[in-house]
Design a protein around this motif. Structure first.
Motif, short mmCIF file in Angstrom:
data_model
loop_
_atom_site.label_atom_id
_atom_site.label_comp_id
_atom_site.label_asym_id
_atom_site.label_seq_id
_atom_site.Cartn_x
_atom_site.Cartn_y
_atom_site.Cartn_z
N SER A 583 -0.44 -6.59 -8.58
CA SER A 583 -1.58 -6.92 -8.14
C SER A 583 -1.95 -5.85 -9.01
O SER A 583 -1.88 -4.82 -8.86
N ALA A 584 -3.72 -6.53 -9.59
CA ALA A 584 -4.15 -5.44 -10.39
C ALA A 584 -4.73 -3.97 -9.36
O ALA A 584 -4.25 -3.10 -10.07
N ALA A 585 -5.03 -4.17 -8.81
CA ALA A 585 -5.52 -2.83 -7.35
C ALA A 585 -4.31 -2.50 -6.85
O ALA A 585 -4.92 -1.04 -7.14
N SER A 586 -2.92 -2.94 -6.85
CA SER A 586 -1.90 -1.90 -6.59
C SER A 586 -1.42 -1.15 -7.69
O SER A 586 -1.00 0.31 -7.67
N ILE A 587 -1.34 -1.47 -8.99
CA ILE A 587 -1.50 -0.81 -10.14
C ILE A 587 -2.39 -0.29 -10.34
O ILE A 587 -2.08 1.22 -10.73
N SER A 588 -3.83 -0.06 -10.36
CA SER A 588 -4.16 0.78 -10.49
C SER A 588 -4.75 1.93 -9.56
O SER A 588 -4.94 3.19 -9.61
N LEU A 589 -3.97 1.65 -8.32
CA LEU A 589 -4.17 2.83 -6.93
C LEU A 589 -2.94 3.93 -8.54
O LEU A 589 -3.51 5.06 -8.07
N TYR A 590 -2.10 3.37 -8.22
CA TYR A 590 -0.70 4.17 -8.46
C TYR A 590 -1.46 5.05 -10.27
O TYR A 590 -1.09 6.21 -10.05
N ASN A 591 -1.86 4.27 -10.61
CA ASN A 591 -3.23 4.87 -12.22
C ASN A 591 -3.65 5.68 -11.90
O ASN A 591 -3.81 7.18 -12.36
N LEU A 592 -4.18 5.79 -10.48
CA LEU A 592 -5.44 6.57 -10.30
C LEU A 592 -4.89 7.73 -9.72
O LEU A 592 -5.06 9.22 -10.39
N HIS A 593 -3.79 8.04 -9.36
CA HIS A 593 -2.96 9.29 -8.99
C HIS A 593 -2.54 9.96 -9.64
O HIS A 593 -1.98 10.92 -10.03
N ARG A 594 -1.80 8.66 -10.96
CA ARG A 594 -1.10 9.46 -11.85
C ARG A 594 -1.78 10.36 -12.97
O ARG A 594 -2.31 11.47 -13.05
N LEU A 595 -3.12 9.45 -12.85
CA LEU A 595 -4.48 10.16 -13.80
C LEU A 595 -5.07 11.47 -12.84
O LEU A 595 -5.56 12.35 -13.13
N ALA A 596 -4.60 11.52 -11.80
CA ALA A 596 -5.43 12.74 -11.20
C ALA A 596 -5.04 14.33 -11.35
O ALA A 596 -5.11 15.31 -11.00
N HIS A 597 -2.99 13.82 -11.79
CA HIS A 597 -2.57 15.42 -12.10
C HIS A 597 -2.35 15.37 -13.69
O HIS A 597 -2.07 16.37 -14.41
N ILE A 598 -2.98 14.01 -13.81
CA ILE A 598 -2.88 14.15 -16.23
C ILE A 598 -4.08 14.81 -16.68
O ILE A 598 -4.10 15.66 -16.99
#
Length: 727
Positions: A583-598
């Motif tokens: 789902s877009a929601a699940s991949i978005s959750l992962y993206n947000l955590h990655r971006l928080a460290h990028i």
């Protein structure tokens, strides 16, 4: 000729209906139907209201076998078409172009029938409220349903209208998710998903559950790989981690050796109709190739370098890349959507059959391979009268045919024929090359759906980016292919001025982008940045996340809507369940955590969005975690803590390369790789990342090194690749 006249003409005399003006390959397949089709447009809705007719909505996609069967039996039939034209306004939708339409009415279909699939047939009021739905109907039954529902509309339309309104209100109520109000026990939920998969696991054939068998990477392999990687070095959970890895690996190996793989030309079909991956449903979808590619690479990294299974998984990855680059790639670099299940058996044939491009008779193989036919047939399971069980061939199209699969290992074939294994492999490779040459010359290829879908290209960019890291020279063009796809999307499907994406491209850009287009492309760009070190990809990903938040984030209820705003989509849903894709929601959750460290200066902003996603879907995650396995793994990763690996050094420096290889040697799902070339500092990214700003002018960067950072605090630089600890 006016559009009205054109719309009512039909294929009997080669005349076209209004779908001839469509861009979708699926809609164009129906351009010669005698049905008076409309696209999903206000023109169709207004006609239904003006003429007080119900709407018949047909949803499918171009590679869908049963969509073709329904079309041939009913939509090409003059009597059925006359009934449809007189009593309905008929709308045809490509689910890949309009997933928002598909999602809403598929939810209704599943709620009322307990199942779903394509073709999807839905009957609507002129106000777009559904009152009846199904999938494929045989010709006689379909016509009966059309007549009965039309009579019902004439006799008791008010009841249908009220029922339709009630349905939409119920769907709207169900879509307003009650946020979770307590802290989720993520390890416990993860254990529930693991136990469920272990219970469903087929120890003999791999996979989870019985026939039909789907690879389902989003629901299985993605989760199991992360569970294994996170717990492999934990004494208490190691055995469970190893079992998770082994179930996923053996499933992938069985898939690779099964008939679901096109052993002659590469690539994988969507699913098998049996329980041992032998007889496939033959369409090939880009999203399947992309997800299988990523899973093969992640699981390979969990195995020893000399493992036979690792070599198989790496071969699987190369097989996919070879197929996609050759057969699903546009000259401009974007990747096409799919190849059909059906094709003409010969150039002189007039009737398409499922799998005709891929299957072989024993006699045909004997003629083509001569003295090597017996060895080839033993290895690939060829039988004189065909190797397809009739119960898996409901239309009788595979009678006498062989679907090639690895029936015996090279070693077993070597033993039977008294030929060294190396020579067996050489012979088999020569035979496969000969069959491919014959097939390409003499058999018409299946229909190619040549529209380019943004989100599926995002998935393929991710897979190719990972391949460039993991295969280490075995697939030298993977990074180039990934970058070319990104360039294509930016040029053709992205508006630099507004920051918005379009969903599809075919003879120009198509409908507006949906949440999965943003989420999957952002993921692909982050993976591409980590693989290439090019700052432009990560800064574009950050801008896309800003736009996704603007267009799709629910500032009142939290979480992301799956569909873009549209007055004709009566319910904007927040679907987080995994299906053929995550789902877009699940991949978005992962993206947000990655971006928080990028882009760590925005950590609070991204963390707030991520918390909103998890809170929105908390109740469903708690009660049905197996339906949201991708979201669960993303949440678990965040709880364990993502880590930054800051690699300082010029990209072309051999010492930098050695450090990067060490960082990439194992699957570390919580890895965030940041590149810092002192000669070309990432100024735009550093403006959003305090760690990079502090390190740009650090004198210790005179030599290539890696810093491992946790909780935004970095350790001392590591100069020796052998001293790098990834655990």
């Amino acid at each position: 000729m006016s559009s009205t006249t054109n719309a009512t003409s039909h294929g009997g005399g080669g005349r076209l209906n209004r779908l001839a003006k469509a861009k979708s390959p699926y809609l164009l397949q129906h351009a010669e139907n005698p049905v008076d089709w409309y696209e999903w447009t206000p023109e169709a809705f207004e006609k239904a209201k003006r003429e007080d007719k119900p709407i018949f909505l047909s949803v499918g996609y171009s590679a869908c076998h049963w969509c073709h069967v329904l079309a041939h039996e009913s939509f090409e039939d003059e009597v059925t078409a006359k009934l449809m034209n007189e009593r309905y306004v008929n709308i045809k939708v490509d689910r890949e172009e309009r997933p928002d339409v598909d999602r809403l009415y598929m939810t209704f279909l599943q709620a009322t029938s307990g199942g779903g699939g394509w073709p999807m047939s839905v009957w609507l009021t002129p106000d777009l409220h559904p009152f009846f739905a199904g999938t494929y109907f045989p010709k006689g039954q379909f016509r009966q349903i059309l007549e009965k529902l039309a009579d019902f509309w004439d006799d008791d339309k008010e009841r249908l209208i009220e029922n339709g309104k009630d349905v939409i209100e119920q769907l709207r109520s169900n879509s307003e998710l009650a946020p979770g109000d307590k802290q989720l026990d993520l390890p416990h939920l993860s254990g529930q998903v693991y136990k469920r998969l272990e219970r469903l696991y087929d120890n003999e054939h791999g996979g989870f559950g019985g026939a039909p068998k789907f690879p389902s990477p989003a629901q299985t392999m993605h989760f199991l790989a992360r569970l294994a990687a996170l717990d492999m070095k934990n004494e208490k959970r190691r055995s469970e981690a190893e079992r998770a890895r082994d179930m996923a690996v053996q499933t992938m190996v069985k898939i690779y050796n099964g008939g679901i793989r096109d052993v002659v030309g590469g690539g994988f079909s969507r699913y098998s109709v049996d329980n041992h991956w032998h007889v496939p449903h033959f369409e090939k979808m880009l999203y399947d190739e992309a997800q299988l590619l990523s899973s093969a690479l992640e699981l390979a990294q969990l195995l020893p370098a000399d493992s036979a299974d690792r070599k198989t998984l790496e071969a699987m990855a190369i097989d996919i890349i070879t197929y996609v680059a050759r057969d699903l790639r546009s000259p401009e670099g974007g990747f096409y959507s799919a190849e059909d299940a059906d094709s003409l058996p010969t150039k002189d044939s007039t009737v398409k059959k499922e799998g005709a491009f891929y299957v072989w008779t024993a006699a045909e193989l004997g003629e083509l391979l001569s003295e090597h036919a017996e060895m080839f047939g033993f290895h690939y399971g060829v039988e004189k009268d065909g190797n397809c069980d009739p119960k898996h061939d409901v239309q009788g199209e595979l009678k006498g045919q062989n679907v090639l699969y690895v029936a015996h290992t090279v070693e077993e074939t070597s033993s039977k024929f008294g030929v060294p294994p190396e020579q067996v492999q050489v012979t088999l490779d020569k035979c496969l090359a000969l069959l491919k040459e014959h097939r390409d010359k003499n058999r018409p290829r299946p229909h190619l759906d040549d529209k380019i879908v943004t989100c599926w290209n995002g998935l393929m960019i991710s897979g190719l980016a990972k391949a460039s890291e993991v295969l280490d020279g075995q697939s030298t063009d993977a990074l180039e292919l990934a970058e070319a796809s990104a360039v294509f999307i930016k040029k053709n499907l992205y508006d630099e001025t507004t920051g918005e994406l379009r969903r599809t491209y075919r003879e120009g850009p198509g409908p507006t982008g949906q949440a999965d287009d943003y989420a999957f492309l952002i993921q692909g760009l982050l993976d591409l940045y980590e693989a290439s070190g090019k700052e432009e990809y990560v800064t574009w990903a950050i801008r896309l996340q800003d736009k996704q938040d603007e267009l799709f984030y629910d500032t009142e209820g939290g979480g992301y809507f799956a569909s873009a705003p549209d007055p004709h989509i009566l319910v904007r849903m927040k679907d987080a369940q995994d299906g053929a894709e995550p789902s877009a929601a699940s991949i978005s959750l992962y993206n947000l955590h990655r971006l928080a460290h990028i882009a760590e200066d925005r950590h609070a902003q991204y963390h707030e969005r991520a918390a909103g996603v998890l809170r929105t879907h908390g109740q469903l995650l708690e009660h049905a975690p197996f339906a949201l396995a991708t979201m669960l793994s993303a949440a678990l990763l965040a709880q364990r803590g993502l880590r930054q690996f800051v690699v300082s050094g010029a990209a072309e420096d051999t010492a930098t390369g050695a450090l990067l290889r060490a960082v990439r040697a194992h699957f570390v799902p919580g890895r965030v790789l940041l590149h810092l070339d002192p000669r070309r500092p990432p100024r735009e990214l550093a403006a959003l990342n305090g760690t990079l700003r502090a390190l740009v002018d650090d004198p210790s960067n005179a030599r290539p090194n890696v810093r491992l950072c946790e909780n935004f605090t970095c350790g001392l630089p590591v100069y020796d690749p052998g001293a790098l600890t990834l655990a």
